[in-house]
Design a protein around this motif. Structure first.
Motif, short mmCIF file in Angstrom:
data_model
loop_
_atom_site.label_atom_id
_atom_site.label_comp_id
_atom_site.label_asym_id
_atom_site.label_seq_id
_atom_site.Cartn_x
_atom_site.Cartn_y
_atom_site.Cartn_z
N PRO A 1 0.83 -1.21 0.00
CA PRO A 1 0.00 0.00 0.00
C PRO A 1 0.86 1.26 0.00
O PRO A 1 1.91 1.31 0.66
CB PRO A 1 -0.80 -0.11 1.30
CG PRO A 1 -0.01 -1.03 2.17
CD PRO A 1 0.69 -1.99 1.24
N GLY A 2 0.42 2.26 -0.77
CA GLY A 2 1.12 3.53 -0.78
C GLY A 2 2.40 3.54 -1.58
O GLY A 2 3.15 4.52 -1.55
N VAL A 3 2.67 2.44 -2.32
CA VAL A 3 3.91 2.33 -3.09
C VAL A 3 3.54 2.02 -4.54
O VAL A 3 2.65 1.22 -4.80
CB VAL A 3 4.80 1.19 -2.54
CG1 VAL A 3 6.01 0.96 -3.44
CG2 VAL A 3 5.21 1.48 -1.11
N VAL A 4 4.22 2.69 -5.49
CA VAL A 4 4.09 2.32 -6.90
C VAL A 4 5.46 1.84 -7.38
O VAL A 4 6.45 2.56 -7.26
CB VAL A 4 3.64 3.51 -7.77
CG1 VAL A 4 3.62 3.10 -9.25
CG2 VAL A 4 2.26 4.00 -7.35
N LEU A 5 5.49 0.62 -7.90
CA LEU A 5 6.71 0.09 -8.50
C LEU A 5 6.77 0.55 -9.96
O LEU A 5 5.82 0.32 -10.72
CB LEU A 5 6.69 -1.44 -8.43
CG LEU A 5 7.85 -2.16 -9.12
CD1 LEU A 5 9.17 -1.88 -8.42
CD2 LEU A 5 7.58 -3.66 -9.19
N TYR A 6 7.86 1.22 -10.34
CA TYR A 6 7.99 1.79 -11.69
C TYR A 6 9.42 1.51 -12.11
O TYR A 6 10.32 2.32 -11.89
CB TYR A 6 7.69 3.29 -11.61
CG TYR A 6 7.55 4.01 -12.94
CD1 TYR A 6 6.63 3.60 -13.89
CD2 TYR A 6 8.34 5.12 -13.22
CE1 TYR A 6 6.49 4.28 -15.09
CE2 TYR A 6 8.20 5.80 -14.41
CZ TYR A 6 7.28 5.38 -15.35
OH TYR A 6 7.15 6.06 -16.54
N ASP A 7 9.65 0.35 -12.68
CA ASP A 7 11.01 -0.16 -12.78
C ASP A 7 11.21 -0.95 -14.07
O ASP A 7 11.36 -2.15 -14.06
CB ASP A 7 11.32 -1.03 -11.56
CG ASP A 7 12.80 -1.38 -11.47
OD1 ASP A 7 13.61 -0.71 -12.13
OD2 ASP A 7 13.16 -2.33 -10.74
N GLN A 8 11.22 -0.23 -15.18
CA GLN A 8 11.59 -0.85 -16.45
C GLN A 8 12.60 0.05 -17.16
O GLN A 8 12.25 0.77 -18.11
CB GLN A 8 10.35 -1.05 -17.33
CG GLN A 8 9.42 -2.14 -16.82
CD GLN A 8 8.51 -2.61 -17.93
OE1 GLN A 8 7.57 -1.92 -18.30
NE2 GLN A 8 8.80 -3.78 -18.48
N PRO A 9 13.84 0.03 -16.69
CA PRO A 9 14.83 0.95 -17.27
C PRO A 9 15.05 0.71 -18.76
O PRO A 9 15.47 1.62 -19.47
CB PRO A 9 16.10 0.68 -16.45
CG PRO A 9 15.89 -0.64 -15.82
CD PRO A 9 14.41 -0.80 -15.63
#
Lengths: 371, 371
Positions: B282-290
């Motif tokens: 909760p409260g976290v967005v994973l944004y990890d496609q370099p």
């Protein structure tokens, strides 16, 4: 070689080349001829070095005729093609590109840290590290000599000019665009103010932003500059098993890289001893009085030769670790200066092997112009 | 309390207060009266909340009459003086200032990490952490629950607005000054373009620069924000012996803090498992496609509620450590949002203890205006 060895500067018309010509004009003059070399489309241009106009010649085999030391300040693919040509014609190559840094037969040299490595060059090529490694090396090399280094965790604050002249220009244009815009505080407002065309070589807007990416994508999510900092630091320090974890971040600064460093050593360390070491290390300025606001910032160190270190603290929960903040001009120590220092070491070596007193104390004649 | 508990917003006219009124207008409305409180010189101003104009009342003992929950969005010295007054009059205080964060009788709460701590409040006061801690906590709390945290090394990239509204304004003015100036590349050129008067609250120019200092000087060269990040993270995670070494750096960003994090855990970690944990926290967005340029930057996350995490890598030489890059809006999750979340938890607790169905599903009447 009566008046010192002959030097070729390959890439004389680039951003680092420009700084190199200033450095060659300022340093003690150990050179005979200085020949400026660049791509054929720059041939014929005239640039000033040592107070004289000097005509640029085109990069070609014969550009290295009679040259003793060839400074390569060009992209990796140009070095990969031409450095072996220069070496085959008898020049000692000092290469600032990534092309040979990982080659086990090419020494990677920071004169303050591993000067003796310059003499072991089976391919006739000596490499200079990447600008981020060069910002770190004089400081961490000195502390390693004093304490024995075990591990590094590094976060970088890298200037736009580390990505080239166009990148620095793109940042200046972005700064003007955001200064003139009525920015909101919503997601993407800065990106819209800069526009897709204004990004330049960066993967996001850099004005009023930071971009956690420098270099190319390697495996497992790492960037080439993060793993390069690890490999190069290990090679320069002669510590092939050193633990290094780096995060490289581009920040809206024009010139000068900064690094937040967590360094763990073999035994207990003290700030007092670290200060003693850093205050007496060549190429390093200790600037560490936070009680009066004295710590290095990139805008204050730009244009200077040394790397600057401040914010020296012992880790609160680990008596074997230090925290540091390091700044250095990425176009000087980070590029041109380190290569010039290596070339001057080679010049001294060639002069010493050529005879008992090959270099006059005062230049007895005006320097020749190349071309 | 037929229509939900009464809320006082102390510091309604400040930068964080402004964001708080927007959040209260957007979130599900659990409140009865909302009373806006500020310094006497702001009394009588009218501000919009929940679509209604609401008159600001002066901070005084009677401002807390009938109040169930008091949100304090004011400097530490104001909270230290007035939070005990509000608590003595029966309000539960949610304080966003540093005044009570280290008090062992005051819980320090991040609802995604330690929600249950909110109920243990012997002084009637609950504290919300500093913005830098709040940027880190949802991410590192989730990873701690999955892997067991041992050590943190953090370098920050903190926005100007973390130092207040005047600081953000000073940065905007500095950006205009450097955009209009013909900057050189010498030491101090940026400092001269900005001028001593243009520094604002920063100890050096911030435009085209980074300043490795935030907060006040404590002992041994540490800043209050660096040691505060350590103390607060330990308290929120319930890990009083956690190793934390932080370097806090101000960067020329208006809103949104970023952190480069090295986190070491009890055993081996994998990026795949870390991604699973972060994608469902909760409260976290994973944004990890370099590989397609997807990683968080402050300019892209500003104005959003969650904290964003990318650049997740396993340390190349330590299978128990992860590297991460985290960004979050320091005025939302970093300040107003976390306090609002705590206040809403208290509201639910008060409503539950008041009776079986105290909150109507739809508000049945217009909210009252305070004053």
């Amino acid at each position: 070689m009566s008046r010192g060895p002959a030097l070729a500067v390959v890439g004389a018309t680039g951003a680092v080349g420009e700084v190199m010509l200033r450095i060659l004009s300022q340093h003690a003059d150990v050179w005979g001829e200085i020949r400026l070399v660049a791509s054929p489309r720059s041939a014929g241009r005239k640039l000033a070095v040592r107070g004289e106009e000097c005509e640029v010649v085109a990069l070609a085999d014969e550009a290295f005729d009679g040259i003793d030391v060839a400074l390569f300040l060009v992209p990796g693919e140009v070095s990969a093609r031409w450095a072996p040509v220069a070496a085959a014609r008898g020049a000692v190559v000092v290469d600032s590109s990534p092309a040979f840094r990982a080659d086990p037969e090419v020494p990677l040299v920071v004169p303050e840290v591993n000067p003796h490595a310059v003499r072991l060059r089976p391919r006739g090529i000596v490499a200079s590290p990447h600008d981020t490694t060069l910002t770190l090396a004089p400081v961490i090399g000195a502390l390693h000599a004093g304490f024995g280094l075990r591990e590094l965790v590094v976060a970088s604050y890298q200037a736009a000019s580390g990505a080239g002249r166009d990148a620095a220009r793109a940042l200046r244009e972005q700064i003007s665009l955001v200064a003139d815009s009525d920015l909101g505080t919503g997601p993407g407002d800065v990106r819209r103010a800069v526009g897709e065309d204004g990004l330049g070589p960066f993967s996001g807007p850099l004005a009023l932003n930071v971009v956690p990416w420098t270099g190319e994508l390697l495996g497992d999510g790492w960037s080439s500059e993060e793993l390069g900092l690890r490999e190069e630091t290990r090679k320069v320090l002669g510590l092939p098993g050193l633990r290094v974890a780096a995060t490289c971040v581009r920040v809206p600064v024009l010139i000068s890289h900064s690094l937040a460093v967590h360094a763990r050593f073999e035994g207990e360390v003290t700030v007092d001893r670290a200060h003693e070491i850093l205050a007496t290390s060549p190429g390093v300025v200790l600037y560490d009085q936070p009680e009066v606001g004295d710590f290095p910032t990139p805008a204050d160190v730009v244009g200077t030769d040394p790397v600057w270190v401040g914010r020296v603290r012992r880790a609160p929960d680990d008596p074997t670790a230090l925290e540091l903040f390091v700044c250095g001009d990425n176009l000087r120590k980070g590029a041109a200066l380190n290569s010039a220092q290596i070339a001057e070491m080679v010049a001294a070596e060639l002069a010493a092997s050529a005879g008992p007193s090959p270099l006059p104390a005062e230049p007895s004649s005006a320097p020749s112009s190349g071309g």
